[in-house]
Design a protein around this motif. Structure first.
Motif, PDB file in Angstrom:
ATOM      1  N   GLY A   1      -2.712  15.578   8.540  1.00 52.23           N
ATOM      2  CA  GLY A   1      -3.622  16.597   9.052  1.00 52.23           C
ATOM      3  C   GLY A   1      -5.092  16.329   8.820  1.00 52.23           C
ATOM      4  O   GLY A   1      -5.909  17.257   8.785  1.00 52.23           O
ATOM      5  N   ILE A   2      -5.480  15.081   8.691  1.00 54.50           N
ATOM      6  CA  ILE A   2      -6.862  14.724   8.344  1.00 54.50           C
ATOM      7  C   ILE A   2      -7.754  14.712   9.585  1.00 54.50           C
ATOM      8  O   ILE A   2      -7.373  14.220  10.641  1.00 54.50           O
ATOM      9  N   THR A   3      -8.980  15.247   9.425  1.00 59.93           N
ATOM     10  CA  THR A   3      -9.984  15.229  10.490  1.00 59.93           C
ATOM     11  C   THR A   3     -11.246  14.546   9.964  1.00 59.93           C
ATOM     12  O   THR A   3     -11.356  14.241   8.767  1.00 59.93           O
ATOM     13  N   LEU A   4     -12.199  14.328  10.846  1.00 58.22           N
ATOM     14  CA  LEU A   4     -13.439  13.646  10.468  1.00 58.22           C
ATOM     15  C   LEU A   4     -14.164  14.363   9.333  1.00 58.22           C
ATOM     16  O   LEU A   4     -14.729  13.729   8.432  1.00 58.22           O
ATOM     17  N   GLU A   5     -14.121  15.696   9.356  1.00 57.92           N
ATOM     18  CA  GLU A   5     -14.837  16.479   8.343  1.00 57.92           C
ATOM     19  C   GLU A   5     -14.269  16.275   6.940  1.00 57.92           C
ATOM     20  O   GLU A   5     -14.949  16.543   5.939  1.00 57.92           O
TER      21      GLU A   5
ATOM     22  N   GLY B   1      -8.435   4.615   2.257  1.00 62.35           N
ATOM     23  CA  GLY B   1      -8.563   4.908   3.672  1.00 62.35           C
ATOM     24  C   GLY B   1      -7.731   6.111   4.060  1.00 62.35           C
ATOM     25  O   GLY B   1      -7.190   6.809   3.195  1.00 62.35           O
ATOM     26  N   VAL B   2      -7.649   6.343   5.366  1.00 58.97           N
ATOM     27  CA  VAL B   2      -6.915   7.500   5.878  1.00 58.97           C
ATOM     28  C   VAL B   2      -6.037   7.081   7.052  1.00 58.97           C
ATOM     29  O   VAL B   2      -6.341   6.112   7.757  1.00 58.97           O
ATOM     30  N   ALA B   3      -4.962   7.828   7.239  1.00 65.28           N
ATOM     31  CA  ALA B   3      -4.108   7.664   8.416  1.00 65.28           C
ATOM     32  C   ALA B   3      -4.288   8.898   9.295  1.00 65.28           C
ATOM     33  O   ALA B   3      -4.191  10.024   8.808  1.00 65.28           O
ATOM     34  N   ILE B   4      -4.588   8.679  10.562  1.00 60.53           N
ATOM     35  CA  ILE B   4      -4.880   9.785  11.480  1.00 60.53           C
ATOM     36  C   ILE B   4      -4.093   9.591  12.772  1.00 60.53           C
ATOM     37  O   ILE B   4      -3.950   8.473  13.269  1.00 60.53           O
ATOM     38  N   SER B   5      -3.620  10.694  13.310  1.00 63.21           N
ATOM     39  CA  SER B   5      -2.863  10.641  14.558  1.00 63.21           C
ATOM     40  C   SER B   5      -3.449  11.601  15.590  1.00 63.21           C
ATOM     41  O   SER B   5      -4.238  11.227  16.447  1.00 63.21           O
ATOM     42  N   GLY B   6      -3.075  12.869  15.479  1.00 68.36           N
ATOM     43  CA  GLY B   6      -3.453  13.863  16.473  1.00 68.36           C
ATOM     44  C   GLY B   6      -4.950  14.023  16.659  1.00 68.36           C
ATOM     45  O   GLY B   6      -5.438  14.210  17.779  1.00 68.36           O
ATOM     46  N   HIS B   7      -5.714  13.973  15.568  1.00 69.26           N
ATOM     47  CA  HIS B   7      -7.167  14.167  15.658  1.00 69.26           C
ATOM     48  C   HIS B   7      -7.817  13.097  16.528  1.00 69.26           C
ATOM     49  O   HIS B   7      -8.742  13.388  17.290  1.00 69.26           O
ATOM     50  N   LEU B   8      -7.329  11.878  16.447  1.00 70.80           N
ATOM     51  CA  LEU B   8      -7.879  10.810  17.282  1.00 70.80           C
ATOM     52  C   LEU B   8      -7.427  10.944  18.727  1.00 70.80           C
ATOM     53  O   LEU B   8      -8.208  10.718  19.647  1.00 70.80           O
ATOM     54  N   ASN B   9      -6.175  11.317  18.922  1.00 68.61           N
ATOM     55  CA  ASN B   9      -5.678  11.484  20.291  1.00 68.61           C
ATOM     56  C   ASN B   9      -6.462  12.529  21.058  1.00 68.61           C
ATOM     57  O   ASN B   9      -6.600  12.447  22.281  1.00 68.61           O
ATOM     58  N   ALA B  10      -6.953  13.531  20.350  1.00 64.54           N
ATOM     59  CA  ALA B  10      -7.641  14.643  20.998  1.00 64.54           C
ATOM     60  C   ALA B  10      -9.078  14.308  21.394  1.00 64.54           C
ATOM     61  O   ALA B  10      -9.728  15.096  22.092  1.00 64.54           O
ATOM     62  N   GLN B  11      -9.577  13.145  20.973  1.00 66.88           N
ATOM     63  CA  GLN B  11     -10.975  12.807  21.225  1.00 66.88           C
ATOM     64  C   GLN B  11     -11.171  12.138  22.581  1.00 66.88           C
ATOM     65  O   GLN B  11     -10.421  11.234  22.951  1.00 66.88           O
ATOM     66  N   ALA B  12     -12.193  12.584  23.289  1.00 63.90           N
ATOM     67  CA  ALA B  12     -12.537  11.939  24.555  1.00 63.90           C
ATOM     68  C   ALA B  12     -13.143  10.562  24.309  1.00 63.90           C
ATOM     69  O   ALA B  12     -12.978   9.643  25.124  1.00 63.90           O
TER      70      ALA B  12
ATOM     71  N   TYR C   1       0.852  -1.186   0.000  1.00 64.27           N
ATOM     72  CA  TYR C   1       0.000   0.000   0.000  1.00 64.27           C
ATOM     73  C   TYR C   1       0.889   1.237   0.000  1.00 64.27           C
ATOM     74  O   TYR C   1       2.080   1.175   0.309  1.00 64.27           O
ATOM     75  N   ILE C   2       0.274   2.377  -0.348  1.00 61.64           N
ATOM     76  CA  ILE C   2       0.991   3.649  -0.374  1.00 61.64           C
ATOM     77  C   ILE C   2       0.313   4.632   0.574  1.00 61.64           C
ATOM     78  O   ILE C   2      -0.909   4.799   0.545  1.00 61.64           O
ATOM     79  N   GLY C   3       1.109   5.276   1.422  1.00 64.00           N
ATOM     80  CA  GLY C   3       0.624   6.382   2.244  1.00 64.00           C
ATOM     81  C   GLY C   3       0.920   7.667   1.486  1.00 64.00           C
ATOM     82  O   GLY C   3       2.079   8.076   1.372  1.00 64.00           O
ATOM     83  N   LEU C   4      -0.103   8.295   0.942  1.00 63.53           N
ATOM     84  CA  LEU C   4       0.062   9.438   0.042  1.00 63.53           C
ATOM     85  C   LEU C   4      -0.339  10.740   0.732  1.00 63.53           C
ATOM     86  O   LEU C   4      -1.443  10.859   1.267  1.00 63.53           O
ATOM     87  N   GLY C   5       0.546  11.721   0.685  1.00 68.43           N
ATOM     88  CA  GLY C   5       0.205  12.986   1.320  1.00 68.43           C
ATOM     89  C   GLY C   5       1.371  13.965   1.272  1.00 68.43           C
ATOM     90  O   GLY C   5       2.351  13.741   0.570  1.00 68.43           O
ATOM     91  N   PRO C   6       1.235  15.078   2.004  1.00 70.26           N
ATOM     92  CA  PRO C   6       0.178  15.324   2.985  1.00 70.26           C
ATOM     93  C   PRO C   6      -1.085  15.945   2.380  1.00 70.26           C
ATOM     94  O   PRO C   6      -1.026  16.654   1.388  1.00 70.26           O
ATOM     95  N   PHE C   7      -2.219  15.648   3.020  1.00 70.76           N
ATOM     96  CA  PHE C   7      -3.485  16.244   2.617  1.00 70.76           C
ATOM     97  C   PHE C   7      -3.478  17.739   2.917  1.00 70.76           C
ATOM     98  O   PHE C   7      -3.887  18.559   2.112  1.00 70.76           O
ATOM     99  N   ARG C   8      -3.028  18.087   4.114  1.00 67.35           N
ATOM    100  CA  ARG C   8      -2.869  19.493   4.509  1.00 67.35           C
ATOM    101  C   ARG C   8      -1.669  19.605   5.440  1.00 67.35           C
ATOM    102  O   ARG C   8      -1.036  18.612   5.753  1.00 67.35           O
TER     103      ARG C   8
END
Length: 211
Positions: A166-170, A182-193, A121-128
């Motif tokens: 830099g991907i978020t749910l929106e 699919g997407v790879a997410i780090s900080g956005h998930l960590n910030a969720q309660a 697979y390829i991780g392509l980015g950054p989105f933002r």
């Protein structure tokens, strides 16, 4: 099979990485990438062993960022290699045919090169823009993904592509329509309660795209 959601581990210390990995496993993640930067080989190895134990408990795939040797030593499910890391073909010799090897790309040429090197697979980015990476490649945006994936498919290459950066749910609806798997997410998930709610929504949106 490549997951629709890759959680990239994050934390100020190895212990924080492990805490967040456990949190995401509890929340329902099925694909974890251990990404420890600026640490010694021994520290990454020790953390990877602990991370593998956590992931095994929850039957979650563990991918090691940057270190094929560590992926091999801890019997992880695979490795993800950056543009400046070891050649995927060399990693394949070490890990064998059954392990997963992913690679990072920013351009069509990058993607074509990784296909030639037989990544899974390829991780392509950054989105933002994202602060996760110190050396950030040019931003792609949704239109960039659509154009690049169209050209890749036109060339007969149908490798799974995961959006990163830099991907978020929106962002998920437009990314799902762009052709990425699919997407790879780090900080956005960590910030969720309650990260389980975000995980469910992302999986649902990609499932609906595939219907």
């Amino acid at each position: 099979m490549i997951s629709n959601l890759h959680y990239i581990s994050q934390g100020k210390t190895p212990e924080e990485h492990l805490k967040n990995i456990h949190k995401m496993c509890v929340a329902g993640a099925n694909w974890i990438q251990l990404r420890l930067k600026d640490e010694t080989f021994e520290t990454v190895l020790k953390t990877a062993k602990a991370g593998k134990d956590i992931c095994d408990e929850f039957q979650v795939k563990l991918i090691i960022n940057d270190f094929p040797e560590i992926a091999h030593k801890v019997d992880a499910h695979g490795v993800h290699l950056g543009k400046e890391d070891e050649c995927p073909l060399e990693a394949r010799k070490l890990l064998g045919p059954d392990k997963i090897i992913g690679g990072t790309a920013n351009t069509l040429k990058d993607c074509e090169g990784l296909c030639e090197k037989q990544v899974d697979y390829i991780g392509l980015g950054p989105f933002r823009f994202t602060t996760t990476k110190k050396k950030l490649s040019p931003i792609l945006g949704a239109e960039g993904y659509q154009k690049l994936l169209s050209n890749l498919r036109a060339g007969g290459k149908f490798i799974p592509v995961i959006a990163i950066g830099g991907i978020t749910l929106e962002d998920i609806p437009i990314l799902a329509k762009s052709g990425v798997q699919g997407v790879a997410i780090s900080g956005h998930l960590n910030a969720q309660a309650e990260p389980e709610k975000i995980l469910q929504k992302i999986k649902q949106q990609f499932s609906e795209k595939q219907l």
